[in-house]
Design a protein around this motif. Structure first.
Motif, PDB file in Angstrom:
ATOM      1  N   GLU A 168       0.823  -1.214   0.000  1.00 41.44           N
ATOM      2  CA  GLU A 168       0.000   0.000   0.000  1.00 41.44           C
ATOM      3  C   GLU A 168       0.857   1.264   0.000  1.00 41.44           C
ATOM      4  OE1 GLU A 168      -2.541  -0.423   3.364  1.00 41.44           O
ATOM      5  OE2 GLU A 168      -4.011  -1.672   2.294  1.00 41.44           O
ATOM      6  N   SER A 169       2.020   1.201   0.624  1.00 41.47           N
ATOM      7  CA  SER A 169       2.893   2.380   0.675  1.00 41.47           C
ATOM      8  C   SER A 169       3.524   2.686  -0.678  1.00 41.47           C
ATOM      9  CB  SER A 169       3.993   2.167   1.717  1.00 41.47           C
ATOM     10  OG  SER A 169       4.948   1.197   1.273  1.00 41.47           O
ATOM     11  N   LEU A 170       3.535   1.688  -1.575  1.00 42.11           N
ATOM     12  CA  LEU A 170       4.169   1.868  -2.877  1.00 42.11           C
ATOM     13  C   LEU A 170       3.190   2.303  -3.968  1.00 42.11           C
ATOM     14  CD1 LEU A 170       6.498  -1.264  -2.854  1.00 42.11           C
ATOM     15  CD2 LEU A 170       7.087   1.091  -2.290  1.00 42.11           C
ATOM     16  N   VAL A 171       1.916   2.276  -3.673  1.00 42.13           N
ATOM     17  CA  VAL A 171       0.907   2.638  -4.663  1.00 42.13           C
ATOM     18  C   VAL A 171       0.890   4.146  -4.874  1.00 42.13           C
ATOM     19  CG1 VAL A 171      -1.561   2.693  -5.170  1.00 42.13           C
ATOM     20  CG2 VAL A 171      -0.530   0.631  -4.210  1.00 42.13           C
ATOM     21  N   THR A 172       1.052   4.561  -6.118  1.00 42.03           N
ATOM     22  CA  THR A 172       0.989   5.992  -6.457  1.00 42.03           C
ATOM     23  C   THR A 172      -0.128   6.303  -7.445  1.00 42.03           C
ATOM     24  OG1 THR A 172       2.604   5.715  -8.251  1.00 42.03           O
ATOM     25  CG2 THR A 172       3.461   6.304  -6.067  1.00 42.03           C
ATOM     26  N   GLY A 173      -0.799   5.259  -7.961  1.00 40.99           N
ATOM     27  CA  GLY A 173      -1.868   5.467  -8.929  1.00 40.99           C
ATOM     28  C   GLY A 173      -2.925   4.389  -8.805  1.00 40.99           C
ATOM     29  N   SER A 174      -3.765   4.303  -9.814  1.00 44.67           N
ATOM     30  CA  SER A 174      -4.833   3.300  -9.859  1.00 44.67           C
ATOM     31  C   SER A 174      -5.237   3.119 -11.313  1.00 44.67           C
ATOM     32  CB  SER A 174      -6.030   3.759  -9.034  1.00 44.67           C
ATOM     33  OG  SER A 174      -6.655   4.891  -9.637  1.00 44.67           O
ATOM     34  N   MET A 176      -7.630   4.472 -12.605  1.00 45.60           N
ATOM     35  CA  MET A 176      -8.170   5.765 -13.032  1.00 45.60           C
ATOM     36  C   MET A 176      -7.133   6.887 -13.012  1.00 45.60           C
ATOM     37  SD  MET A 176     -11.272   5.087 -13.832  1.00 45.60           S
ATOM     38  CE  MET A 176     -11.902   6.750 -13.995  1.00 45.60           C
ATOM     39  N   TYR A 177      -6.104   6.753 -12.192  1.00 50.15           N
ATOM     40  CA  TYR A 177      -5.133   7.831 -12.018  1.00 50.15           C
ATOM     41  C   TYR A 177      -3.724   7.343 -12.349  1.00 50.15           C
ATOM     42  CZ  TYR A 177      -9.013  10.005  -9.549  1.00 50.15           C
ATOM     43  OH  TYR A 177     -10.240  10.526  -9.230  1.00 50.15           O
ATOM     44  N   PRO A 178      -2.938   8.129 -13.090  1.00 52.18           N
ATOM     45  CA  PRO A 178      -1.586   7.714 -13.479  1.00 52.18           C
ATOM     46  C   PRO A 178      -0.712   7.414 -12.262  1.00 52.18           C
ATOM     47  CG  PRO A 178      -2.273   9.655 -14.703  1.00 52.18           C
ATOM     48  CD  PRO A 178      -3.297   9.457 -13.633  1.00 52.18           C
ATOM     49  N   GLY A 179       0.170   6.451 -12.432  1.00 55.70           N
ATOM     50  CA  GLY A 179       1.081   6.084 -11.371  1.00 55.70           C
ATOM     51  C   GLY A 179       1.266   4.582 -11.347  1.00 55.70           C
ATOM     52  N   ALA A 180       1.757   4.066 -10.235  1.00 60.38           N
ATOM     53  CA  ALA A 180       2.011   2.634 -10.081  1.00 60.38           C
ATOM     54  C   ALA A 180       0.972   2.021  -9.152  1.00 60.38           C
ATOM     55  CB  ALA A 180       3.410   2.410  -9.529  1.00 60.38           C
ATOM     56  N   VAL A 189       1.764  -2.327 -12.275  1.00 60.25           N
ATOM     57  CA  VAL A 189       1.661  -1.537 -13.500  1.00 60.25           C
ATOM     58  C   VAL A 189       2.001  -0.084 -13.200  1.00 60.25           C
ATOM     59  CG1 VAL A 189       0.126  -0.762 -15.357  1.00 60.25           C
ATOM     60  CG2 VAL A 189      -0.165  -3.036 -14.362  1.00 60.25           C
ATOM     61  N   ALA A 190       2.778   0.523 -14.069  1.00 58.33           N
ATOM     62  CA  ALA A 190       3.014   1.969 -14.001  1.00 58.33           C
ATOM     63  C   ALA A 190       2.560   2.562 -15.330  1.00 58.33           C
ATOM     64  CB  ALA A 190       4.488   2.282 -13.753  1.00 58.33           C
ATOM     65  N   TRP A 191       1.690   3.569 -15.291  1.00 61.25           N
ATOM     66  CA  TRP A 191       1.154   4.118 -16.529  1.00 61.25           C
ATOM     67  C   TRP A 191       1.007   5.629 -16.444  1.00 61.25           C
ATOM     68  CZ3 TRP A 191      -3.548   6.707 -17.325  1.00 61.25           C
ATOM     69  CH2 TRP A 191      -4.433   6.747 -16.242  1.00 61.25           C
ATOM     70  N   ASP A 192       0.839   6.227 -17.611  1.00 57.30           N
ATOM     71  CA  ASP A 192       0.590   7.665 -17.696  1.00 57.30           C
ATOM     72  C   ASP A 192      -0.092   7.923 -19.032  1.00 57.30           C
ATOM     73  OD1 ASP A 192       0.488  10.346 -17.133  1.00 57.30           O
ATOM     74  OD2 ASP A 192       2.652  10.591 -16.852  1.00 57.30           O
ATOM     75  N   TYR A 193      -0.562   9.134 -19.225  1.00 59.38           N
ATOM     76  CA  TYR A 193      -1.158   9.492 -20.500  1.00 59.38           C
ATOM     77  C   TYR A 193      -0.060   9.682 -21.545  1.00 59.38           C
ATOM     78  CZ  TYR A 193      -5.425  10.210 -17.841  1.00 59.38           C
ATOM     79  OH  TYR A 193      -6.509  10.014 -17.037  1.00 59.38           O
ATOM     80  N   ASN A 194      -0.347   9.275 -22.773  1.00 57.25           N
ATOM     81  CA  ASN A 194       0.603   9.431 -23.859  1.00 57.25           C
ATOM     82  C   ASN A 194       0.881  10.917 -24.073  1.00 57.25           C
ATOM     83  OD1 ASN A 194       1.876   9.558 -26.450  1.00 57.25           O
ATOM     84  ND2 ASN A 194       1.004   7.576 -26.956  1.00 57.25           N
ATOM     85  N   PRO A 195       2.151  11.342 -24.027  1.00 61.14           N
ATOM     86  CA  PRO A 195       2.447  12.771 -24.178  1.00 61.14           C
ATOM     87  C   PRO A 195       2.147  13.301 -25.581  1.00 61.14           C
ATOM     88  CG  PRO A 195       4.464  11.494 -24.200  1.00 61.14           C
ATOM     89  CD  PRO A 195       3.365  10.542 -23.829  1.00 61.14           C
ATOM     90  N   ASN A 196       1.921  12.391 -26.540  1.00 63.59           N
ATOM     91  CA  ASN A 196       1.710  12.814 -27.927  1.00 63.59           C
ATOM     92  C   ASN A 196       0.294  12.588 -28.438  1.00 63.59           C
ATOM     93  OD1 ASN A 196       4.478  13.482 -28.161  1.00 63.59           O
ATOM     94  ND2 ASN A 196       4.976  11.352 -28.587  1.00 63.59           N
ATOM     95  N   LEU A 197      -0.442  11.677 -27.828  1.00 63.80           N
ATOM     96  CA  LEU A 197      -1.762  11.321 -28.349  1.00 63.80           C
ATOM     97  C   LEU A 197      -2.809  11.467 -27.255  1.00 63.80           C
ATOM     98  CD1 LEU A 197      -0.822   8.139 -30.406  1.00 63.80           C
ATOM     99  CD2 LEU A 197      -1.278  10.439 -31.288  1.00 63.80           C
ATOM    100  N   PRO A 198      -3.619  12.519 -27.287  1.00 67.19           N
ATOM    101  CA  PRO A 198      -4.658  12.716 -26.275  1.00 67.19           C
ATOM    102  C   PRO A 198      -5.605  11.521 -26.213  1.00 67.19           C
ATOM    103  CG  PRO A 198      -4.400  14.684 -27.640  1.00 67.19           C
ATOM    104  CD  PRO A 198      -3.592  13.603 -28.288  1.00 67.19           C
TER     105      PRO A 198
END
Length: 213
Positions: A168-174, A176-180, A189-198
């Motif tokens: 739980e201490s390592l979770v930074t996202g979900s 629905m929200y970017p992070g790990a 999983v670690a994810w984020d929005y594509n910086p080039n494709l909305p």
């Protein structure tokens, strides 16, 4: 390009051209302060490669089809020249945009269709290179974030610390929200929005067997 080339002739040339995606062209004109002659330049420029300001992360307008980022200054010394408009964001960061002044190769120095297309292609390549760097940097950051999570996950538990508390201490996202985060399948999983494709995302995943012991 010679100063005597007329704006109307250049405008007509541009009207018939199909430029690469994200690249625009315009004709700039001003009166020379030295001999009162009309000076004309053809310029091409790109949309902004960044969807958000690299410094403050505030969303910025990428579409520059209606905004030429340079001006022609007829009073500049020693001769009229193309100058950058102010590209400073509110936070102080200078926003990226690629421009080029088309150099004429016609018989009398006039700008040709091939000249504009060559210049536009060069600007398009700079735009693509910038976007590729954005994508690579984003993927590298996600890999680093996930590697850090896995290394901390594999470290021995502190006295009184449970595995669940560590995770739980390592979770930074979900989802629905970017992070790990750890998904329903047991993968981190670690994810984020594509910086080039909305609307699109980028992500990296790891096996679930690297947990704190």
């Amino acid at each position: 390009m010679d100063d005597y080339e007329t704006p109307d002739a250049l405008e007509a040339l541009l009207d018939d051209l199909r430029l690469p995606a994200g690249v625009h062209a315009a004709v700039l004109s001003d009166t020379s302060a030295y001999d009162n002659s009309l000076v004309t330049r053809c310029v091409v420029w790109s949309d902004r490669p960044d969807r958000t300001c690299p410094m403050c992360t505030q969303p910025i307008n990428q579409d520059l089809s209606e905004y030429c980022p340079v001006v022609l200054d007829g009073s500049a010394a020693p001769a009229p020249t193309v100058l950058d408009r102010d590209q400073e964001h509110g936070c102080g960061h200078w926003l990226a945009v690629y421009t080029d002044v088309v150099q004429g190769t016609g018989d009398e120095g006039e700008v040709t269709e091939a000249d504009v297309l060559e210049s536009a292609q060069g600007v398009a390549e700079e735009l693509r290179d910038h976007k590729q760097r954005l994508h690579e940097a984003a993927m590298r950051r996600l890999h680093e974030e996930l590697t850090d999570v896995l290394e901390r996950l594999a470290a021995p538990l502190a006295p009184g610390e449970t595995r669940r508390e560590r995770e739980e201490s390592l979770v930074t996202g979900s989802e629905m929200y970017p992070g790990a985060f750890r998904n329903d399948g047991g993968q981190w999983v670690a994810w984020d929005y594509n910086p080039n494709l909305p609307g699109e995302i980028i992500e990296v995943t790891a096996d679930a067997d690297r947990r704190a012991g």
